[in-house]
Write a protein that holds these residues in place. Sequence first.
Motif, mmCIF file in Angstrom:
data_model
loop_
_atom_site.group_PDB
_atom_site.id
_atom_site.type_symbol
_atom_site.label_atom_id
_atom_site.label_comp_id
_atom_site.label_asym_id
_atom_site.label_seq_id
_atom_site.Cartn_x
_atom_site.Cartn_y
_atom_site.Cartn_z
ATOM 1 N N GLN A 132 0.829 -1.196 0.000
ATOM 2 C CA GLN A 132 0.000 0.000 0.000
ATOM 3 C C GLN A 132 0.865 1.248 0.000
ATOM 4 O O GLN A 132 1.886 1.313 0.686
ATOM 5 N N THR A 133 0.442 2.244 -0.755
ATOM 6 C CA THR A 133 1.094 3.544 -0.757
ATOM 7 C C THR A 133 0.636 4.330 0.471
ATOM 8 O O THR A 133 -0.290 3.910 1.177
ATOM 9 N N GLN A 137 -3.453 3.152 -1.246
ATOM 10 C CA GLN A 137 -3.754 2.551 -2.541
ATOM 11 C C GLN A 137 -2.917 1.284 -2.708
ATOM 12 O O GLN A 137 -1.703 1.304 -2.533
ATOM 13 N N TRP A 138 -3.569 0.166 -3.048
ATOM 14 C CA TRP A 138 -2.834 -1.075 -3.257
ATOM 15 C C TRP A 138 -2.122 -1.049 -4.608
ATOM 16 O O TRP A 138 -2.698 -0.648 -5.622
ATOM 17 N N MET A 139 -0.843 -1.481 -4.590
ATOM 18 C CA MET A 139 -0.011 -1.528 -5.781
ATOM 19 C C MET A 139 0.513 -2.949 -5.980
ATOM 20 O O MET A 139 0.706 -3.701 -5.022
ATOM 21 N N ASP A 141 3.782 -4.917 -7.829
ATOM 22 C CA ASP A 141 5.103 -4.771 -8.448
ATOM 23 C C ASP A 141 5.513 -6.142 -8.967
ATOM 24 O O ASP A 141 5.790 -7.054 -8.197
ATOM 25 N N GLU A 145 7.521 -1.678 -13.771
ATOM 26 C CA GLU A 145 6.900 -0.501 -13.166
ATOM 27 C C GLU A 145 5.681 -0.913 -12.354
ATOM 28 O O GLU A 145 4.776 -1.567 -12.879
ATOM 29 N N PRO A 146 5.609 -0.558 -11.057
ATOM 30 C CA PRO A 146 4.427 -0.907 -10.264
ATOM 31 C C PRO A 146 3.176 -0.260 -10.843
ATOM 32 O O PRO A 146 3.235 0.809 -11.454
ATOM 33 N N HIS A 147 2.049 -0.913 -10.659
ATOM 34 C CA HIS A 147 0.810 -0.316 -11.136
ATOM 35 C C HIS A 147 -0.298 -0.500 -10.110
ATOM 36 O O HIS A 147 -0.237 -1.374 -9.250
ATOM 37 N N VAL A 148 -1.301 0.349 -10.222
ATOM 38 C CA VAL A 148 -2.421 0.355 -9.286
ATOM 39 C C VAL A 148 -3.258 -0.907 -9.476
ATOM 40 O O VAL A 148 -3.592 -1.286 -10.605
ATOM 41 N N ASP A 279 6.929 3.120 -0.880
ATOM 42 C CA ASP A 279 7.376 3.520 -2.219
ATOM 43 C C ASP A 279 8.655 4.346 -2.159
ATOM 44 O O ASP A 279 8.921 5.151 -3.051
ATOM 45 N N ASP A 282 11.225 3.996 -5.902
ATOM 46 C CA ASP A 282 10.273 4.122 -7.003
ATOM 47 C C ASP A 282 10.904 3.493 -8.238
ATOM 48 O O ASP A 282 12.128 3.473 -8.382
#
Length: 303
Positions: A132-133, A137-139, A141, A145-148, A279, A282
């Motif tokens: 989580q950011t 928000q859950w991400m 990886d 590149e990590p994404h939502v 994060d 990055d």
Amino acid sequence: MAIILNTESEEQIVLFKHHTVGRERHNRLVLDENDVSRSHAAFYWDSQHWHLKDQSRNGTLVNGKYVKDKSVQLAVDDTLQFGQYAGAQWKVTSLEPPTSYLQAIETPNLIIQLATELIYPDEENPIASFYQTPDRQWMGDFGEEPHVLRHEETYSLADKTWRFVENDPMQVTENNSKIRDDAQVVLRPIAKSDQWSLTIIIRNITLDLQIRAHHRILALLAERLVAKPEDPWMAVDDMVETLDPDGFLEWDEYYINTQVHRFRKQVMNLTPYGFLFSDLIDRKKGYMRMNHPNVELAGEEET
């Protein structure tokens, strides 16, 4: 997370923070029984306990007792029956707070809870991490590149396909962005070694991440940030060359990805504010950077 089990079919249902039951298709748990009302009942989480509210014509049986038009607090091992004559019974097997989770498409009873951070499949052979950011928000990886993560989207990992289910309760939080940006990230080389220690200072709290192999990556990215603040992104190939110029240590892109996953797990497990720094590293395809405005490269630390 809370789970109820169909005692006949052994189907498991993970409860949403508000989980409706009834005959109509809009309900989260649809029961096609004549004795079940169109909107029969609802499970809900009140920030401390799980409850079941009956709102039906025929009532609900909780441990064999008739409940109608009222709420009851649930307990593990409670048995539930919606309607007086409907056949299926349900057993409450867990009443943990609601959390997001991954559910295997091929075997729906296989569920992985996402409480803070997850390395998949394990720390020894990671191919992905979920975290989580600071804004919760859950991400995901998966090595680039990590994404939502989006509710109900599916992701293929190794030999399984997983469905992401967003189910975190609403929380009243402090201004997490300000807390994070006001913090100080301090990296310190260890004398007579190539190791680094890491501490994060937040107000009057110090998060001590001690000495770890992945702190070398953070130190390298911090050096890049200090030297080139206008262009902090560093190519992963350049990182490998800098960290292991002779190839003796077998540092490669896979190893660096493994260390990034391990760093996220370490920092997410620190209370109370570790999750704000998930994060700190990055990344985008082929590149990484230090993602914080206040970074200090301190003097040597004696062992």
